[in-house]
Write an enzyme that holds these catalytic residues in place. Structure first.
Site, PDB file in Angstrom:
ATOM      1  N   GLY A 158       0.844  -1.204   0.000  1.00  0.00           N
ATOM      2  CA  GLY A 158       0.000   0.000   0.000  1.00  0.00           C
ATOM      3  C   GLY A 158       0.871   1.242   0.000  1.00  0.00           C
ATOM      4  O   GLY A 158       0.525   2.264   0.610  1.00  0.00           O
ATOM      5  N   GLY A 203      -0.419   4.888  -1.057  1.00  0.00           N
ATOM      6  CA  GLY A 203      -1.501   5.534  -0.312  1.00  0.00           C
ATOM      7  C   GLY A 203      -1.033   6.792   0.405  1.00  0.00           C
ATOM      8  O   GLY A 203       0.147   7.168   0.325  1.00  0.00           O
ATOM      9  N   GLN A 204      -1.968   7.436   1.109  1.00  0.00           N
ATOM     10  CA  GLN A 204      -1.649   8.711   1.765  1.00  0.00           C
ATOM     11  C   GLN A 204      -0.471   8.574   2.735  1.00  0.00           C
ATOM     12  O   GLN A 204       0.471   9.352   2.692  1.00  0.00           O
ATOM     13  CB  GLN A 204      -2.875   9.255   2.527  1.00  0.00           C
ATOM     14  CG  GLN A 204      -2.646  10.657   3.067  1.00  0.00           C
ATOM     15  CD  GLN A 204      -3.556  11.027   4.230  1.00  0.00           C
ATOM     16  OE1 GLN A 204      -4.262  10.174   4.781  1.00  0.00           O
ATOM     17  NE2 GLN A 204      -3.534  12.283   4.604  1.00  0.00           N
ATOM     18  N   ASP A 264       2.284  -1.781  -4.404  1.00  0.00           N
ATOM     19  CA  ASP A 264       0.914  -1.275  -4.387  1.00  0.00           C
ATOM     20  C   ASP A 264       0.135  -1.960  -5.506  1.00  0.00           C
ATOM     21  O   ASP A 264       0.744  -2.465  -6.460  1.00  0.00           O
ATOM     22  CB  ASP A 264       0.901   0.247  -4.596  1.00  0.00           C
ATOM     23  CG  ASP A 264      -0.380   0.889  -4.082  1.00  0.00           C
ATOM     24  OD1 ASP A 264      -0.358   1.473  -2.978  1.00  0.00           O
ATOM     25  OD2 ASP A 264      -1.424   0.796  -4.779  1.00  0.00           O
ATOM     26  N   ILE A 265      -1.174  -1.940  -5.390  1.00  0.00           N
ATOM     27  CA  ILE A 265      -2.015  -2.504  -6.452  1.00  0.00           C
ATOM     28  C   ILE A 265      -2.037  -1.571  -7.663  1.00  0.00           C
ATOM     29  O   ILE A 265      -2.299  -2.000  -8.785  1.00  0.00           O
ATOM     30  CB  ILE A 265      -3.443  -2.788  -5.917  1.00  0.00           C
ATOM     31  CG1 ILE A 265      -4.215  -3.682  -6.869  1.00  0.00           C
ATOM     32  CG2 ILE A 265      -4.200  -1.502  -5.638  1.00  0.00           C
ATOM     33  CD1 ILE A 265      -5.498  -4.238  -6.295  1.00  0.00           C
ATOM     34  N   ARG A 266      -1.739  -0.293  -7.420  1.00  0.00           N
ATOM     35  CA  ARG A 266      -1.691   0.689  -8.518  1.00  0.00           C
ATOM     36  C   ARG A 266      -0.246   0.911  -8.945  1.00  0.00           C
ATOM     37  O   ARG A 266       0.680   0.757  -8.129  1.00  0.00           O
ATOM     38  CB  ARG A 266      -2.278   2.030  -8.059  1.00  0.00           C
ATOM     39  CG  ARG A 266      -3.803   1.972  -7.879  1.00  0.00           C
ATOM     40  CD  ARG A 266      -4.294   3.222  -7.191  1.00  0.00           C
ATOM     41  NE  ARG A 266      -3.759   3.322  -5.840  1.00  0.00           N
ATOM     42  CZ  ARG A 266      -3.693   4.445  -5.141  1.00  0.00           C
ATOM     43  NH1 ARG A 266      -4.114   5.565  -5.634  1.00  0.00           N
ATOM     44  NH2 ARG A 266      -3.191   4.445  -3.912  1.00  0.00           N
ATOM     45  N   TYR A 273     -15.341  -0.484   8.050  1.00  0.00           N
ATOM     46  CA  TYR A 273     -13.900  -0.203   8.203  1.00  0.00           C
ATOM     47  C   TYR A 273     -13.505  -0.305   9.685  1.00  0.00           C
ATOM     48  O   TYR A 273     -12.528  -0.978  10.034  1.00  0.00           O
ATOM     49  CB  TYR A 273     -13.619   1.196   7.655  1.00  0.00           C
ATOM     50  CG  TYR A 273     -12.266   1.780   7.980  1.00  0.00           C
ATOM     51  CD1 TYR A 273     -11.092   1.235   7.467  1.00  0.00           C
ATOM     52  CD2 TYR A 273     -12.154   2.918   8.788  1.00  0.00           C
ATOM     53  CE1 TYR A 273      -9.854   1.799   7.755  1.00  0.00           C
ATOM     54  CE2 TYR A 273     -10.929   3.483   9.067  1.00  0.00           C
ATOM     55  CZ  TYR A 273      -9.775   2.929   8.558  1.00  0.00           C
ATOM     56  OH  TYR A 273      -8.550   3.489   8.842  1.00  0.00           O
ATOM     57  N   LYS A 321     -11.012  -2.991  11.478  1.00  0.00           N
ATOM     58  CA  LYS A 321      -9.824  -2.586  12.238  1.00  0.00           C
ATOM     59  C   LYS A 321      -9.886  -3.137  13.665  1.00  0.00           C
ATOM     60  O   LYS A 321      -8.866  -3.560  14.219  1.00  0.00           O
ATOM     61  CB  LYS A 321      -9.684  -1.060  12.254  1.00  0.00           C
ATOM     62  CG  LYS A 321      -9.232  -0.468  10.923  1.00  0.00           C
ATOM     63  CD  LYS A 321      -7.842  -0.958  10.540  1.00  0.00           C
ATOM     64  CE  LYS A 321      -7.353  -0.434   9.215  1.00  0.00           C
ATOM     65  NZ  LYS A 321      -6.101  -1.063   8.761  1.00  0.00           N
TER      66      LYS A 321
HETATM   67  C1  AKB Z   1     -10.857   7.704   7.778  1.00  0.00           C
HETATM   68  O1  AKB Z   1     -11.347   8.831   7.867  1.00  0.00           O
HETATM   69  O2  AKB Z   1     -11.497   6.696   7.434  1.00  0.00           O
HETATM   70  C2  AKB Z   1      -9.403   7.519   8.158  1.00  0.00           C
HETATM   71  C3  AKB Z   1      -9.254   7.084   9.580  1.00  0.00           C
HETATM   72  C4  AKB Z   1      -9.584   8.010  10.679  1.00  0.00           C
HETATM   73  O3  AKB Z   1      -8.869   5.976   9.822  1.00  0.00           O
HETATM   74  N1  AKB Z   1      -8.680   8.721   7.930  1.00  0.00           N
END
Ligand code: AKB
Length: 316
Positions: free
Chosen positions: A10, A13-14, A36-38, A141, A145
């Site tokens: 990754g 990514g950012q 990365d995948i890209r 998400y 996590k």
């Molecule tokens: C999001 O906004 O999904 C992320 C995070 C806080 O994990 N930046």
């Protein structure tokens, strides 16, 4: 000469794109493989295409490069994740299991797994949310996590794997673009300000969220990974804080430098996600275990963001 050989998954990514540069500075250009995948987005050193859902490809990269540390940053974030919940779960959990299983089989010495403030949801104190607050996330998400944190601890307890993790707040930086998060507005707003454009914020003006400047986020990651094992007492994930602010407050801090900057508010579905998260984070456990201390507050971050983005737009 570094003995470490590092795999970043990754890396476009950012956080990944900035972290890869920092790791190369620390461990040497040739000791960090960016994947990365890209396609490569201009990394200076070694780069390979890699899909985290392809366990064989991860194993091959680990073997070919005699990898000793993996930074697994590939994930679908909070806002984008809600568009396709089951796919988000598959990618976030499937990718994690691939990384953990390859690391276990190939005896990778250390793994970094990023978690997020998105693990928090209902029934928490929203001010200074403590390390051990209950985890009731409401986004897929956040659910992935929170499960991933427990799997990190499981692999540590069961197999002795040295997995380390941080609960990142929203990360703000000038070097890279965020994608698919609820906290992304705090990066976008600076771009609009530097271009002299009006910004229409997708969160309500008074929504306070925990954030961290990129420099602090990268330093925290490196400090956690370099800390002596005896100092890592939290094997799920460490609370991490930088600063907290609302859209009105960040706008005011920009206006103190650029008085003509204008903002309006049109909250969308991301407002509900933001409201389920803490307003500020108690990261004192990270402080006492491995010495974490943020360096940037809102004023300092605004000065740095405006300086670097102005230079970036001028040279484009
Ligand atoms: C999001 O906004 O999904 C992320 C995070 C806080 O994990 N930046």
């Amino acid at each position: 000469m570094s003995k470490e050989s590092i795999l970043v998954i990754g890396a476009n990514g950012q956080i990944g794109s900035v972290l890869t540069g920092a790791l190369r500075k620390e461990f040497g250009e040739n000791n960090v493989l960016a994947t990365d995948i890209r396609a490569d987005n201009g990394h200076d050193g070694q780069f390979e295409l890699l899909n985290v859902m392809d366990a064989k490809a991860i194993a091959s990269a680990v073997e070919r490069h005699s990898i000793t540390q993996v930074y697994h940053l590939a994930a679908i974030l909070s806002a984008k994740g809600e568009q396709n919940p089951l796919q988000t779960w598959d990618i976030n959990m499937g990718g994690l299991f691939n990384v953990f299983e390859v690391a276990r089989e190939k005896n990778v010495a250390k793994i970094f797994y990023p978690s997020s403030i998105a693990v928090f949801g209902a029934d928490i104190p929203r001010q200074l949310t403590p390390q051990d607050a209950v985890l009731k996330p409401t986004t897929v998400y956040g659910m992935s996590k929170s499960a991933g944190e427990l799997w990190s601890q499981y692999y540590h307890l069961k197999y002795g794997m040295d997995v380390r993790s941080l609960r990142y707040p929203g990360v703000v930086g000038w070097q890279s673009d965020p994608g698919g998060g609820t906290t992304d507005y705090a990066v976008d707003i600076y771009h609009y300000a530097v271009r002299g454009e009006h910004y229409n914020c997708f969160l309500d003006e008074n929504t306070v969220l925990p954030m961290i400047y990129m420099d602090d986020a990268i330093r925290a990651t490196l400090e956690l990974m370099e800390a002596d094992t005896s100092r890592i007492n939290e094997r799920t994930s460490y609370n991490l804080a930088g600063m907290s602010f609302s859209p009105t407050e960040i706008a005011a801090s920009i206006q103190s430098v650029k008085p003509s900057f204008e903002i309006s508010y049109s909250p969308d579905f991301r407002q509900k996600i933001a409201e389920s998260w803490p307003e500020s984070i108690d990261d004192s456990v990270a402080g006492s275990d491995w010495g974490w201390k943020p360096a940037y507050d809102l004023e300092k971050m605004t000065a740095d963001m405006l300086f670097h983005l102005t230079a970036k737009y001028q040279s484009a």
